[in-house]
Design a protein around this motif. Structure first.
Motif, PDB file in Angstrom:
ATOM      1  N   GLU A 106       1.078   2.346 -29.320  1.00  0.00           N
ATOM      2  CA  GLU A 106      -0.014   2.301 -30.032  1.00  0.00           C
ATOM      3  C   GLU A 106      -0.907   3.429 -29.692  1.00  0.00           C
ATOM      4  N   ARG A 153      -9.971   1.768 -30.362  1.00  0.00           N
ATOM      5  CA  ARG A 153      -9.407   0.800 -31.245  1.00  0.00           C
ATOM      6  C   ARG A 153      -7.971   1.417 -31.656  1.00  0.00           C
ATOM      7  N   PHE A 167      -5.129   2.856 -33.910  1.00  0.00           N
ATOM      8  CA  PHE A 167      -5.138   3.345 -35.162  1.00  0.00           C
ATOM      9  C   PHE A 167      -3.802   3.775 -35.595  1.00  0.00           C
ATOM     10  N   LEU A 168      -2.791   3.986 -34.779  1.00  0.00           N
ATOM     11  CA  LEU A 168      -1.345   4.403 -35.083  1.00  0.00           C
ATOM     12  C   LEU A 168      -0.454   3.366 -34.362  1.00  0.00           C
ATOM     13  N   ARG A 169       0.670   2.954 -34.731  1.00  0.00           N
ATOM     14  CA  ARG A 169       1.638   2.208 -34.029  1.00  0.00           C
ATOM     15  C   ARG A 169       2.901   2.728 -34.551  1.00  0.00           C
ATOM     16  N   GLU A 179       2.923   2.666 -38.688  1.00  0.00           N
ATOM     17  CA  GLU A 179       1.833   1.793 -39.138  1.00  0.00           C
ATOM     18  C   GLU A 179       0.516   2.604 -38.887  1.00  0.00           C
ATOM     19  N   ALA A 180      -0.320   2.191 -39.976  1.00  0.00           N
ATOM     20  CA  ALA A 180      -1.737   2.965 -39.585  1.00  0.00           C
ATOM     21  C   ALA A 180      -2.774   1.639 -39.619  1.00  0.00           C
ATOM     22  N   ASN A 181      -3.652   1.868 -38.911  1.00  0.00           N
ATOM     23  CA  ASN A 181      -4.789   0.880 -38.933  1.00  0.00           C
ATOM     24  C   ASN A 181      -5.838   1.359 -40.067  1.00  0.00           C
ATOM     25  N   TRP A 190      -7.955   6.793 -38.171  1.00  0.00           N
ATOM     26  CA  TRP A 190      -6.929   6.912 -39.143  1.00  0.00           C
ATOM     27  C   TRP A 190      -7.256   7.654 -40.235  1.00  0.00           C
ATOM     28  N   ASP A 243      -8.619  -5.577 -38.364  1.00  0.00           N
ATOM     29  CA  ASP A 243      -7.472  -4.615 -38.621  1.00  0.00           C
ATOM     30  C   ASP A 243      -6.746  -4.769 -39.753  1.00  0.00           C
ATOM     31  N   TRP A 260      -3.623  -3.384 -41.065  1.00  0.00           N
ATOM     32  CA  TRP A 260      -2.125  -2.550 -40.659  1.00  0.00           C
ATOM     33  C   TRP A 260      -1.288  -2.321 -42.066  1.00  0.00           C
ATOM     34  N   GLY A 261      -0.901  -1.084 -42.394  1.00  0.00           N
ATOM     35  CA  GLY A 261      -0.143  -0.906 -43.303  1.00  0.00           C
ATOM     36  C   GLY A 261       1.011   0.342 -42.938  1.00  0.00           C
TER      37      GLY A 261
END
Lengths: 384, 728
Positions: free
Chosen positions: A79, A86, A88-90, A97-99, A105, A125, A127-128
């Motif tokens: 992450e 916070r 913002f990327l996973r 995934e982005a937050n 982001w 949050d 996430w997508g």
């Protein structure tokens, strides 16, 4: 996607070509530095990544502005934390995934961080999925906080030097880690020019083709066959009296930038394999990209740079055979210092004069064709 | 064989619904104050007029782009659109288009279109809400406007009209790059319909005149932001070269997609061969001897030419590692190496399958058709893609020929090295290898003693030397490469000529009917590397083919740097136009302050067109007059030309109707024709050469007499002449 080119497993045409393209792209990029988009002489360096990122690739890449790029083929989940902490990327096995609720982001997809933020920012949050492959590149603004100028006292010395640090916090499998590096003053102090010192025998003309990766052009007027060998000694090209054949299994052929889907091996790329010859021209001349003429680093040794004089810093050799006689075409790679790199130029109100000077040197470094000529140049003793 | 009385000037075309008022200045910009100060036009020529469209149109890109009725009559070059133009950006400017790309139509009208349309939006002074072209160009750019300019006989009454779809938008698919594959809607696919107003910009297409009389525009620009995030405007601009080829149908006055000629053709084109297999931005197109079109190079993605997957024919299909069409990872980091051929009759593209038909070339490679039917690459083109340079650019240093029959490229040498015959005592500079951003002008093709055309020479002057970033500063070197096509394999030789009097990047060459060459416009450094920092070069130069030296001529006045254009007109005059620079340092126009020492090119586009008269129109010898001539014939036939000066005629030449963008006209050629005086002394029987020498299409036919005092050739006004194509 890199593959072992000497693998005995079957390599598809696509994979072979991918390998060639990626290898050559890597050859022309400095993997861990990038200009900031402000001062042309300021680059970003990346420290050794933390152990938690073992097995992953992390780079600073310059595309319009510095980007961080992280590829994670492992089972771990990384992450990336934004400026306010916070995530913002996973980046993990499920892709990227982005937050959508974190401003970073949005801003990290814009090198200038402009534009309005959607209402969802600041909320819970969201996430997508944004990429199926576990790799992402982003314009992290901690790497380019506006135009960045090197301190005048460092510029005055003229030596590369770090003058500020940057850091990006991560969480890897729930544990904190940090990517960090430095803003570094690193003027482009010259360029490399390959040339020929020991030319081929009479009747064979060879010229260096300047470019990001230099090449060679061979014109055979002997009427006999000229065999060119690759870096591993394998047969690479046969330049005959009226045709040119390429050993499409040769690694040198793959690196030549002349290979295409129809002239790549159906089996393996292997320097030790029996050659597979394919006619590639019906005249006795041919040109190709040859990485042997590239200098492997950005700059030569400090001692060479300190002289502020041109210096031969590396040798290259291309073995050939003319009518069966083995001969080595030899050359040197010469460091050409930038004569116009003067600290006082930073007073230029438009801020581009120094950059022009750098470019001019770069142009000279790649702009001069080296002609076949008799007589060896001095040995590259200066690069010690 | 048709016969007609030749016009004495480009005919005026007035389309009733579209005729616009004229704006014409009869003095050139920067003209001297008094007659005494006037330079001698017999030495340096003169500029006689400046044409500028009087109106700015407020049409709606992306919504059909049919010419509207809403306009502003103004001397300004841009005005704010009084209404939201439909792209979500109210009050952005509408501007007069510049002639970035242009083609001379069979009737003498000029088709031209704009480039970088709407980037005036990124103007720090007038539109402060803009931030940066890199960050916002994917939204702000719009599809380029087209114009049809009818000059009128003395250039005092020009009129402008529109194709029915002014911005050349068709209903064809444009993108071949589903950039991220199937996602869950967070990211767009890179071809977001919300921004459809800039998916089909003509900008960066190469264009050629077809033997049908129509114009083919190959490629184009799809602006988008990458990555595009949901409903936001976030993302960095990317310019995708499109697979489209579009036809400007002269008779119908409309742009259409190739392959859409009629319903049957559309129905038969299940494989969508009306578009190319590869998206191309900055390709070059050459007319082959049979009239078909050969395309090479271009790049599919300008900023980041990395293609993570291979894609099949379905532009919205799922990624796969197989597939013949469209770029894949192996095409990354370089320009498009594949070549394709377009059948004019079938309106269909065919990908050349032979591996040796592929070649790494620069953007807008300087390609020409040789008199043996091969295509020649003159080791020149355009370099510097921002962040997208090609790893294999060293290969661009080699001159090569391409044989379409064998689908094979053959390297024939390095200009300045192979067969170099430069007179070393003349101290003419030689820059061997690649030349960037200079015109490559084919000198007149001349028959040998046997009436065969076996040699072609090409003049390139200025530009930059070396591949990216090259010398960056312009050079003054001028060099002629010659290809001997008499043997089985073309042979390369070359020689340096006298240098330009000033270094010049992006000088636009114009081959005149008498064999001399003009070069206009440009700057002193590469304006693509750091736009807005160059000093414009405004003094054109004239090349004397006898002495092989360059001489400065009268100052053109206007700054015209990137995307300038110049072309020969049917009456022997020359139009000088274009100029649509990139925003200063890829940011905003007006970024750099006024500089008291040097004039920078930090301004926007120039929509004007200047008309120049070369010195050959100012000799004591009257111009010959063509009274009548055959206006069409097959290759290899003989035609009749009637002129009262038949006994004095020294040369009869065909000059191909120009079709130009970015200094490139792959079909540019002047062909000297064998002729005999016949009959009652007022007729000339003229031999039309083979199709590889004068490919099917439209030409200007000039006759020339010699001025006794200067020895200079004095051309007539041309008469239009058409070499028939295979289906005519």
């Amino acid at each position: 996607m890199l593959v072992d080119m000497r693998s005995t497993s079957t390599a598809s045409t696509a994979v072979v070509l991918v390998t060639a393209a990626v290898m050559l792209l890597l050859a022309i990029q400095a993997p861990a530095t990038a200009h900031t988009g402000g001062d042309a002489d300021v680059v970003l360096t990346l420290d050794e990544p933390p152990a938690a990122l073992d097995g992953m690739t992390v780079e600073v890449v310059n595309r319009l502005a510095p980007q961080l790029v992280l590829a994670n083929p492992t089972d771990s989940v990384v992450e990336v934390l934004g400026i306010e902490g916070r995530p913002f990327l996973r980046i993990g096995p499920d892709g990227v995934e982005a937050n959508l609720a974190v401003a970073d982001w949005y801003t990290t997809n814009d090198p200038f961080a402009g534009g309005d933020l959607p209402d969802v920012v600041g909320g819970e949050d969201v996430w997508g999925l944004v990429a199926q492959d576990p790799a992402w590149g982003w314009f992290d603004h901690r790497l380019h906080p506006g135009p960045l100028q090197a301190p005048q006292e460092i510029v005055a010395i003229g030596e590369p030097a770090d003058f500020e640090r940057w850091a990006v916090d991560l969480v890897v499998d729930g544990r904190p880690a940090t990517l960090q590096g430095a803003f570094r003053y690193q003027p482009l102090r010259g360029g490399f020019v390959p040339s020929i010192t020991v030319p081929p025998p009479s009747g064979v003309q060879l010229a260096v083709l300047p470019g990001l990766v230099p090449g060679l052009f061979l014109d055979n007027a002997t009427g006999d066959e000229v065999l060119v060998r690759g870096e591993d000694g394998e047969p690479f090209l046969r330049v005959g009296a009226d045709a040119v054949h390429a050993n499409v299994r040769s690694p040198a052929w793959i690196a030549s930038a002349r290979a295409s889907e129809g002239t790549t091996p159906t089996d393996v790329v292997d320097a030790t394999a029996e050659p597979e010859w394919v006619q590639v021209a019906d005249v006795p001349r041919y040109g190709w990209i040859d990485p042997r003429l590239s200098y492997p680093d950005r700059e030569p040794s400090r001692a060479v740079i300190a002289t502020a004089e041109p210096a031969d810093v590396a040798e290259w050799t291309v073995p050939i055979e003319v009518a069966g006689d083995a001969i080595s075409v030899e050359g040197v790679i010469t460091w050409q210092p930038n004569p116009d790199l003067e600290p006082a130029a930073t007073d230029d109100p438009l801020g581009w004069t120094r950059w022009l000077a750098v470019l001019v040197v770069a142009g000279l470094a790649v702009g001069g064709l080296a002609f076949t000529r008799r007589g060896a140049r001095r040995s590259p003793a200066a690069d010690r | 064989m048709r016969r007609t009385i030749a016009p004495t000037a480009p005919r005026a075309r007035v389309t009733a619904a579209c005729a616009l008022a004229l704006t014409v200045g009869l003095l050139p910009a920067g003209a001297p104050a008094s007659a005494q100060d006037q330079p001698d036009p017999s030495q340096v020529g003169r500029f006689i007029a400046v044409l500028e469209e009087p109106r700015i149109w407020h049409d709606v890109p992306g919504q059909g782009s049919v010419e509207g009725t809403d306009f502003t009559t103004t001397d300004e070059r841009c005005v704010a659109d009084p209404t939201d133009d439909g792209n979500g950006q109210a009050q952005v400017p509408d501007c007069k288009p510049a002639s970035v790309s242009a083609a001379l139509l069979p009737g003498g009208d000029l088709l031209y279109f704009n480039g970088l349309e709407n980037l005036e939006y990124f103007d720090v002074d007038n539109f402060p809400e803009a931030t940066n072209v890199v960050a916002q160009g994917g939204r702000g750019a719009i599809s380029d406007q087209t114009r049809i300019l009818s000059f009128s006989e003395d250039y005092s009454d020009p009129t402008w009209s529109f194709p029915d779809n002014n911005r050349a938008e068709t209903d064809a698919e444009t993108s071949s790059l589903p950039l991220y594959g199937p996602l869950d809607g967070v990211l767009s696919d890179g071809n977001d319909d919300r921004f459809s107003y800039n998916d089909q910009a003509l900008f960066c297409a190469d264009l050629n005149n077809l033997y049908t009389g129509d114009v083919l525009a190959v490629g184009g620009t799809n602006y988008y932001t990458e990555p595009q995030i949901g409903d936001t405007g976030y993302g960095v601009v990317e310019l995708e070269g499109t697979r489209q080829s579009r036809i400007y149908d002269v008779d119908a006055n409309v742009w259409r997609h190739s392959g859409d000629r009629d319903a049957d053709m559309v129905a038969d084109d299940e494989e969508n061969t009306g578009q190319m297999a590869y998206g191309r931005w900055y390709p070059s197109v050459v007319t082959l001897a049979n009239g078909d079109q050969f395309v090479a190079s271009g790049v599919t993605k300008l900023i980041k030419p990395v293609y993570p997957y291979d894609y099949d024919d379905d532009p919205n299909g799922a990624p796969s590692v197989e597939g013949d069409n469209g770029p894949g990872l192996s095409d990354s980091g370089r320009n498009v190496t594949q070549t394709e051929v377009y059948s004019v009759a079938d309106e269909a593209w065919t990908l050349n399958e032979n591996p040796e038909s592929e070649k790494s070339l620069p953007l807008f490679p300087r390609l020409h058709l040789l008199p043996n039917g091969d295509v020649f690459y003159n080791a020149a083109g355009q370099v510097y893609n921002p962040q997208g340079q090609a790893y294999d650019q060293a290969l661009w240093n080699m001159a090569s020929v391409y044989d379409q029959d064998d689908q094979t490229w053959t390297d024939i040498g390095i200009p300045g090295v192979t067969g170099d015959q430069t007179d070393l005592t003349a101290l003419n500079p030689v820059h061997p290898g690649f030349r960037g951003s200079a015109s490559s002008i084919m000198l007149p093709l001349r028959p040998d003693a046997d009436g065969e055309y076996t040699e072609a020479s090409f003049l390139a002057a200025g530009g930059t030397t070396g591949v990216t970033p090259g010398s960056y500063f312009a050079i003054d070197s001028s060099y002629i490469t010659t290809v001997d096509t008499s043997g089985d394999t073309p042979v390369l030789t070359g020689r340096a000529t006298g240098p330009l009097n000033a270094p010049r990047w992006y000088g636009h060459g114009v081959g005149l009917p008498d064999g001399s060459v003009l070069v206009f416009s440009g700057a002193d450094r590469d304006e693509v590397v750091n736009p807005g920092t160059g000093t414009p070069v405004t003094v054109p130069e004239l090349f004397d083919p006898v002495t092989e030296t360059w001489s400065p001529i009268v100052d053109q006045g206007d700054d015209r740097t990137y995307h300038n254009l110049a072309m020969l007109l049917p009456d022997g005059r020359v139009m000088v136009g274009g100029h649509s620079p990139i925003n200063d340092s890829y940011a905003l126009f007006g970024l750099y302050p006024e500089n008291p020492v040097v004039e920078l090119s930090t301004d926007g586009r120039n929509p004007t067109i200047q008309i120049y008269e070369p010195p050959y129109l100012h000799t004591a010898t009257p111009r010959p007059v063509i009274d009548a001539a055959d206006d069409a014939a097959d290759s290899g036939s003989t035609i009749r030309v009637r002129t009262q000066q038949a006994a004095e005629v020294r040369k009869v030449v065909l000059v191909r109707n120009p079709s130009i963008t970015h200094l490139v006209d792959g079909d540019q050629r002047t062909v000297e024709l064998p002729f005999t005086q016949t009959g009652n002394g007022i007729n000339l029987d003229v031999d039309v050469p083979a199709a590889a020498v004068a490919p099917p299409g439209d030409y200007m036919l000039f006759v020339m007499v010699e001025d006794a005092e200067t020895g200079r050739m004095v051309p007539s006004v041309s008469t239009p002449f058409h070499v028939n194509g295979p289906t005519e």
